[in-house]
Design a protein around this motif. Structure first.
Motif, PDB file in Angstrom:
ATOM      1  N   ARG A   8       0.776  -1.086   0.045  1.00  0.00           N
ATOM      2  CA  ARG A   8      -0.066  -0.066  -0.076  1.00  0.00           C
ATOM      3  C   ARG A   8       0.891   1.373   0.043  1.00  0.00           C
ATOM      4  NH1 ARG A   8      -5.599  -0.186   3.688  1.00  0.00           N
ATOM      5  NH2 ARG A   8      -5.413   2.067   2.995  1.00  0.00           N
TER       6      ARG A   8
ATOM      7  N   VAL B 172      -6.072   3.949  -3.534  1.00  0.00           N
ATOM      8  CA  VAL B 172      -6.155   2.599  -3.070  1.00  0.00           C
ATOM      9  C   VAL B 172      -7.548   2.139  -3.204  1.00  0.00           C
ATOM     10  CG1 VAL B 172      -6.039   1.123  -0.863  1.00  0.00           C
ATOM     11  CG2 VAL B 172      -4.590   3.252  -1.112  1.00  0.00           C
TER      12      VAL B 172
ATOM     13  N   ARG C 274      -8.061  -2.031   0.302  1.00  0.00           N
ATOM     14  CA  ARG C 274      -8.513  -1.810   1.620  1.00  0.00           C
ATOM     15  C   ARG C 274      -8.993  -2.752   2.499  1.00  0.00           C
ATOM     16  NH1 ARG C 274     -11.568   4.026   2.087  1.00  0.00           N
ATOM     17  NH2 ARG C 274     -11.750   3.085   4.159  1.00  0.00           N
TER      18      ARG C 274
END
Length: 519
Positions: free
Chosen positions: A286, A292, A297
């Motif tokens: 990440r 993202v 997530r």
């Protein structure tokens, strides 16, 4: 442009930190606005230019230079921008003000960039070409960090670097209000909510050094294997900073959502699934992302493990002792009660030997060691010896065989200094990592001689070597990896010892390396 090129040359060939500082101070004193501001932004990584890619530069040089001549030259020099600067035909020595170069690179359409760059390379001499290409690609590689550049500005203006860093994120290149302040003008008001505050750093210690201290004066907690961050919420604006002040907010919106308002927290950024902390490799997936996805997530949920509180309800607590800040942090985390925010627990110990036993057998393999914080210490920027200590676990060690070598950059461009090493998987050697530090200058020269005299094949700038040289590799952790053929990825590998006493047949195996993976 010539002055900026001269600055980069002097910085690249000055190894001492104090020497680099003085070079920058002198440059800021003589360079006019806005040139010095753009130079500062280039050094700190805050100059947002249209990035010029290596493939674009390779295509340009292919139109002017024989391909084999360029290949051999690049293999010898080891740096793309430097190779092109030296080999580009023509002997012009024109100049162009740095602000004009910045404006041109910012405003030129992508389709027009190749022609603009080629024209500039035609007009400039080798030194200015090199500076131009480094500016355009954003890879200066002159041994100056963003903090060192800001420290030089502070020395130039006789102001505190902490004051510079606390307003830095509210300013933009070419930083004319900043230089006006450094030359006697008023201090700029920070235009940014949720500002970064310089972090407090620890010094390494061991059991022998700790025995001279009273354990009752210190609090202890685990050192988690994530990255140190500062999380700030201010007036509805949330930001997440690395310990050097880089804004990494866009990669971690789930952490921003967890922050209490009007607070600044110091802690460790982790990937946490339930109560389990994931290996560092999961966090790496990440880091550096502009956006993202919801899928990322969900599969790699980030969290903040807080261990200090700098601001609470808008009140600056940095001058208070650690015990006061810790009590306020515990109350804040309990009151806020968000699943993506938790507290780094304190460890109970009554002697250094008892703490050593805890350190030797932590409850989780992602723990790197213990942190020690003097209970009476305020939160002070920088690395101050005495208040905070880190007592890391001993590194993991394997014996591996050198397989490939590549030339370094900068002052190492004349040496093979980037080494790929492998371990045995049955009858074959499998690459498991790469290291480019840990050895002394004398050992580097020995390794370089070995590479040159035992080369078996060449792949551009990379040489394959006879697999007979064994090195001891130290590393801080091991993660599973789908990107590497070996299935593993090391954290912070370095060559800790050259094992000329050991034949390659006695190097470690892939099975023994995988046995070190977290369960």
């Amino acid at each position: 442009m010539r002055d900026f090129a001269h600055l980069l040359e002097r910085l690249a060939f000055t190894p001492q930190r104090s020497g680099k500082l003085q070079i920058l101070v002198d440059y800021f004193a003589r360079a006019p606005d806005p040139a010095r501001g753009y130079a500062l932004a280039a050094l700190t990584g805050d100059l947002d230019l249209r990035k010029v890619t290596p493939s674009l530069l390779r295509a340009l040089v292919a139109e002017r230079v024989d391909a084999e001549l360029f290949r051999l030259s690049y293999e010898f020099v080891g740096d793309l921008a430097e190779t092109i600067a030296l080999i580009w035909p023509g002997q012009q020595d024109g100049d162009l003000p740095l602000p004009d170069v910045v404006a041109e690179l910012r405003e030129t359409a992508k389709a027009d960039l190749p022609g603009v760059i080629a024209a500039r390379l035609d007009a400039l001499g080798p030194s200015s070409r090199y500076a131009y290409l480094k500016l355009a690609t954003g890879g200066l590689r002159v041994g100056v960090s963003g903090r060192l550049a800001r420290l030089a500005l502070a020395e130039f203006g006789d102001i505190e670097v902490t004051e510079v860093e606390e307003i830095w994120h509210g300013l933009t290149p070419p930083f004319e209000p900043l230089f006006a302040w450094a030359t006697g003008g008023p201090k700029p008001e920070s235009a940014a909510l949720a500002p970064f505050r310089p972090v407090m750093l620890s010094t390494a210690t061991d059991l022998d050094a700790l025995r001279a201290l009273d354990p009752d004066d210190f609090a202890a907690e685990w050192k988690w294997d994530g990255i140190r961050v500062q999380a700030v919420s201010d007036g509805g604006v949330q930001r997440l900073y690395s310990r050097t002040g880089e804004d990494i907010s866009t990669a971690f919106p789930d952490v921003l959502e967890a922050l209490p308002d009007a607070a600044a927290l110091d802690g460790e950024l982790l990937i946490r699934r339930g109560d389990a902390v994931a290996p560092f490799g999961d966090l790496q997936k990440r880091l550096g992302r502009k956006q993202v996805s919801a899928k990322m997530r969900a599969s790699h949920p980030a969290a903040l493990r807080a261990y200090d509180l700098l601001v609470a309800d808008g009140e600056d607590l940095r001058g208070a002792p650690f015990t006061t800040r810790r009590a306020a942090l515990e109350a804040l985390v309990a009151r806020h009660a968000h699943p993506r925010l938790d507290l780094s627990p304190l460890l109970a110990f009554d002697s250094w030997e008892a703490l050593a036993d805890l350190r030797a057998d932590p409850p989780d393999q992602v723990i790197e060691g213990v942190m020690l914080k003097r209970k009476s210490s305020p939160y002070q920027a920088g690395r101050i010896k005495g208040p905070w200590f880190k007592w890391k676990r001993d590194p993991m060690l394997i014996d591996a065989v050198l397989l490939y070598a590549q030339r370094g950059h900068g002052k190492r461009s004349g040496y093979y200094s980037d080494f790929t090493f492998g371990v045995w998987d049955g009858e074959a050697l499998v690459p498991v990592g790469k290291a480019y530090f840990g050895f002394t200058d004398a050992e580097l020269k020995d390794l370089d001689r070995f590479v040159r005299s035992h080369t078996t094949d060449r792949f551009g700038p990379v040489r394959a070597v006879e697999p007979i040289k064994v090195v001891e590799v130290a590393f801080e952790g091991l993660n599973r990896s789908t990107r590497h053929k070996s299935g593993v990825a090391m954290r912070f590998p370095r060559i800790s010892r050259i094992r000329d006493d050991k034949p390659a047949s006695e190097a470690d195996t892939l099975a023994s390396l995988r046995a070190l993976l977290p369960k």
